[in-house]
Design an enzyme around this catalytic site. Structure first.
Site, PDB file in Angstrom:
ATOM      1  N   LYS A  56       0.856  -1.199   0.000  1.00 13.09           N
ATOM      2  CA  LYS A  56       0.000   0.000   0.000  1.00 13.09           C
ATOM      3  C   LYS A  56       0.879   1.232   0.000  1.00 13.09           C
ATOM      4  CE  LYS A  56       0.803   1.317   4.518  1.00 13.09           C
ATOM      5  NZ  LYS A  56       1.652   2.491   4.831  1.00 13.09           N
ATOM      6  N   ASP A  77      -2.376  -1.498  10.335  1.00 12.70           N
ATOM      7  CA  ASP A  77      -2.639  -1.469   8.886  1.00 12.70           C
ATOM      8  C   ASP A  77      -3.280  -2.754   8.371  1.00 12.70           C
ATOM      9  OD1 ASP A  77      -1.376   0.959   8.850  1.00 12.70           O
ATOM     10  OD2 ASP A  77       0.487   0.203   7.954  1.00 12.70           O
TER      11      ASP A  77
END
Ligand code: C5P
Length: 270
Positions: A7, A116
């Protein structure tokens, strides 16, 4: 085999330090097509170290099962690209499939394993609040191309937070700005105006090699660039695929780790 993606953070606003020892954040996560390979089965073959997030995820699903794991890493570590969290989420998904655990039971495990991890159960683009685990999915943007690049040294996340002094400072507004403009982000030029990361000034001061890399990608025509999480990787937004590939090749010849990547749609992961 499943292929957990990296990401980047298109924006990352950081609030003051909370009583729980964590900073509140407001961010837009975007999955990109740099992927590890993860294979999980129940054959009792080789696995990873028990303190690896992948094993911790699988043990949460079933502490005794004969987990066998193979992991091929392509996402660099200490880069802010979420590789460890992505592998962890992928392990939850793969393990749940093997044990017939409903996917909607996974988000509570994700939140315990790391801030995350929850994003990688959703993929695509999403706004993350709290520690990043309170997620609002966002519609897919048109495909954007970035050159990801990283100097030799990584940045440990706790150290990056230690460099910030957010005491008494309100949360920034970059994420709000980006999400409000989301439907108008139809080109890389439009996105370029909206990238921002609160770690950037402190990390650029403390890590001259990150500072030099950010100058270098601008010299090479990046429309804008943004630090990935707390670094040390930088995402340079480019005009198109050709531009991203040329930049990655040039940066690699200068000794950086570098890859051309595009944004992933939600239907491409998981
Ligand atoms: O999420 P993780 O446990 O990997 O974070 C490591 C350290 O980074 C935390 O112990 C905390 O000191 C800092 N941190 C923070 N605010 C966050 C995430 C991490 O201060 N939102």
């Amino acid at each position: 085999m499943i292929q957990p993606p990296a990401k980047i953070n298109l924006t990352l606003d950081i609030g003051p330090l909370g009583e729980d020892g964590y900073h509140a954040i407001d961010t837009v996560f975007q999955a990109v097509d740099l992927r590890d390979d993860l294979e999980v089965d129940l054959s009792g073959g080789p696995a990873l170290a028990e303190d690896n997030l992948v094993m911790r995820a699988l043990r949460r699903l079933d502490a005794e099962a004969p987990w066998s794991v193979r992991l091929k890493k392509r996402i660099p570590e200490r880069a802010g690209l979420g590789g460890g969290s992505a592998d962890c989420a992928a392990a939850l998904l793969a393990g749940a499939r093997l044990l017939d655990v409903p996917v909607n039971r996974l988000s509570r495990h994700a939140a315990c394993l790391g801030s995350d991890v929850a994003f990688f159960l959703i993929g695509g683009a999403a706004r993350g609040r709290g520690r990043g685990e309170r997620l609002t999915p966002l519609p897919d943007l048109p495909t954007m191309w970035f050159c990801l690049a990283k100097p030799a040294h990584g940045v440990p996340t706790p150290e990056a937070f230690g460099l910030l002094d957010r005491d008494g400072r309100a949360m920034g507004t970059a994420t709000e700005r980006l999400t409000s403009a989301w439907s108008e982000v139809t080109s890389p030029e439009a996105l370029a105006q909206l990238l921002a990361n609160d770690f950037e000034p402190a990390i650029r001061r403390a890590y001259p090699e990150v500072d030099a890399l950010m100058d270098e990608v601008r010299r090479r025509g990046a429309l804008n660039s943004v630090l990935c999480g707390s670094g040390s990787a930088v995402a340079a937004l480019t005009a198109d695929e050709e531009h991203a590939r040329r930049m990655a090749e040039a940066l690699e010849s200068q000794g950086y780790w570098a890859r051309a990547v595009r944004t992933l749609r939600r239907d491409e992961w998981p």
